[in-house]
Write an enzyme that holds these catalytic residues in place. Structure first.
Site, PDB file in Angstrom:
ATOM      1  N   ASP A 105      16.651 -30.445  81.428  1.00  0.00           N
ATOM      2  CA  ASP A 105      16.948 -29.403  80.425  1.00  0.00           C
ATOM      3  C   ASP A 105      16.097 -28.133  80.571  1.00  0.00           C
ATOM      4  OD1 ASP A 105      15.344 -31.606  78.008  1.00  0.00           O
ATOM      5  OD2 ASP A 105      14.421 -30.129  79.364  1.00  0.00           O
ATOM      6  N   HIS A 120      14.475 -35.266  88.473  1.00  0.00           N
ATOM      7  CA  HIS A 120      15.938 -35.487  88.511  1.00  0.00           C
ATOM      8  C   HIS A 120      16.704 -34.173  88.589  1.00  0.00           C
ATOM      9  CE1 HIS A 120      15.195 -39.603  86.382  1.00  0.00           C
ATOM     10  NE2 HIS A 120      15.052 -39.696  87.686  1.00  0.00           N
ATOM     11  N   CYS A 128      26.776 -25.848  95.661  1.00  0.00           N
ATOM     12  CA  CYS A 128      28.109 -26.030  96.241  1.00  0.00           C
ATOM     13  C   CYS A 128      28.094 -27.211  97.212  1.00  0.00           C
ATOM     14  CB  CYS A 128      28.544 -24.768  96.985  1.00  0.00           C
ATOM     15  SG  CYS A 128      30.091 -24.988  97.893  1.00  0.00           S
ATOM     16  N   CYS A 131      29.022 -25.346 100.990  1.00  0.00           N
ATOM     17  CA  CYS A 131      28.106 -24.416 101.676  1.00  0.00           C
ATOM     18  C   CYS A 131      26.675 -24.529 101.162  1.00  0.00           C
ATOM     19  CB  CYS A 131      28.608 -22.980 101.495  1.00  0.00           C
ATOM     20  SG  CYS A 131      28.370 -22.351  99.826  1.00  0.00           S
ATOM     21  N   GLY A 188       7.793 -40.166  75.827  1.00  0.00           N
ATOM     22  CA  GLY A 188       9.233 -40.185  75.571  1.00  0.00           C
ATOM     23  C   GLY A 188      10.095 -40.720  76.687  1.00  0.00           C
ATOM     24  N   SER A 190      11.682 -44.496  78.353  1.00  0.00           N
ATOM     25  CA  SER A 190      11.845 -45.947  78.185  1.00  0.00           C
ATOM     26  C   SER A 190      11.251 -46.688  79.386  1.00  0.00           C
ATOM     27  CB  SER A 190      13.329 -46.278  78.043  1.00  0.00           C
ATOM     28  OG  SER A 190      14.044 -45.791  79.181  1.00  0.00           O
ATOM     29  N   GLU A 216       8.535 -46.341  70.137  1.00  0.00           N
ATOM     30  CA  GLU A 216       8.784 -47.746  70.505  1.00  0.00           C
ATOM     31  C   GLU A 216       7.933 -48.163  71.702  1.00  0.00           C
ATOM     32  OE1 GLU A 216      11.825 -47.766  67.694  1.00  0.00           O
ATOM     33  OE2 GLU A 216      11.157 -49.487  68.906  1.00  0.00           O
ATOM     34  N   ALA A 233       6.802 -37.442  69.657  1.00  0.00           N
ATOM     35  CA  ALA A 233       5.996 -36.635  70.583  1.00  0.00           C
ATOM     36  C   ALA A 233       5.475 -35.351  69.943  1.00  0.00           C
ATOM     37  CB  ALA A 233       6.823 -36.302  71.821  1.00  0.00           C
TER      38      ALA A 233
END
Ligand code: APR
Length: 257
Positions: A105, A120, A128, A131, A188, A190, A216, A233
């Site tokens: 993001d 990631h 593209c 190309c 944040g 898992s 968690e 967080a």
């Protein structure tokens, strides 16, 4: 909670080289849902049908339809929250050296973080498939799906789909940062997706203190992490920053708030 925040502030104040590993949980307070758990994206859409490279090659228009519907709008409008801003501040204070993020993001950079390793990739860019030309997602004409490059090739998001390798540069830089850090903040995530979830293990083996921030527990909590601060967080990192400031110990550069 307060005792754990003091422990984290103490560890960061003494740190010469802190690295953060972040996941979708850090952007929830910016309005971007996680992938797993309640309200997670993968509860709504099957990741192997819509987020795997084979699925994209099979039917790029279908995958684009879902990605645009589910992700583009949110990512275009999301703003960094206190957690992103606190990490950028820790970098400014000379405590944090780099952020390894699984998120696509771009909110760490929007918060002012300079050294961000995008494990990631980033949804703000397209590439593209013919190309290899790149263009900004917001520039692309997504009225027609899949969007096309001027060469006629199909644009794909410059993110890592399931079934694909992590960009080699991002992987080697992350492994190096994890092996050299003396504190790793794991915020944040898992910790279910490899090889990102292996970075805290590399840090631990290198002698680092591993601090998790997550409402968690995760698979790291009972095996790798020194302690978990079980909270959101934004408020947790803001309190840690405040405590560091209150202790008047601004990390390596000594610059407090
Ligand atoms: N603050 C911090 N953590 C939070 C918050 C919050 N406010 N709310 C939830 N969390 C935690 C959840 O408890 C969970 O452990 O964030 C984590 C989100 O986990 P996932 O949705 O699995 O996200 P992530 O770990 O980043 O996923 C890894 O999987 O689907 C792929 O490529 C995708 O990068 C992603 C990777």
């Amino acid at each position: 909670m307060e005792e754990l925040i003091n422990r984290a502030a103490e560890a960061l104040s003494r740190s010469q080289h802190t690295v953060a590993l972040t996941g979708a949980g850090i952007s929830i307070e910016s309005g971007i849902p996680p992938f797993r758990g309640k309200g997670g994206l993968w509860e709504k859409i099957d990741p192997m049908t819509f987020a795997h490279i084979d699925a994209f090659k099979r039917d790029p228009a279908l995958v684009w339809e879902v990605l645009v519907k589910e992700m583009k709008g949110m990512i275009d409008t999301a703003r960094p929250n206190d957690a992103h801003i606190s990490l950028a501040r820790l970098e400014e204070m000379g405590i944090l050296s780099a952020v390894i993020t699984q998120n696509v993001d771009g909110l760490h950079q929007a918060a002012g973080s300079r050294d961000v390793i995008e494990f990631h990739g980033n949804f703000a860019w397209l590439r593209c498939m013919s190309c290899d030309g790149r263009c900004e997602t917001r520039e692309a004409d997504v009225a027609q799906l899949p969007p096309r490059c001027s060469c006629g090739g199909i644009y794909r998001p410059d993110c890592v789909f399931f079934g694909e390798m992590i960009p080699p540069g991002a992987l080697t830089r992350s492994q190096l940062a994890a092996s050299q850090c003396d504190v790793m903040l794991v915020v944040g995530t898992s910790a279910l997706v490899q090889p990102a979830a292996f970075m805290p293990i590399i840090a631990k083996e290198g002698g680092a203190t591993v601090i998790e921030i997550n409402p968690e527990p995760t698979p790291l909590t009972s095996s790798v992490s020194d302690f978990l601060i079980a909270g959101s967080a934004g408020p947790v990192l803001s309190s840690v920053l405040e405590t560091i400031g209150a202790n008047g110990s601004g990390g390596a550069s000594g610059s407090t708030r």
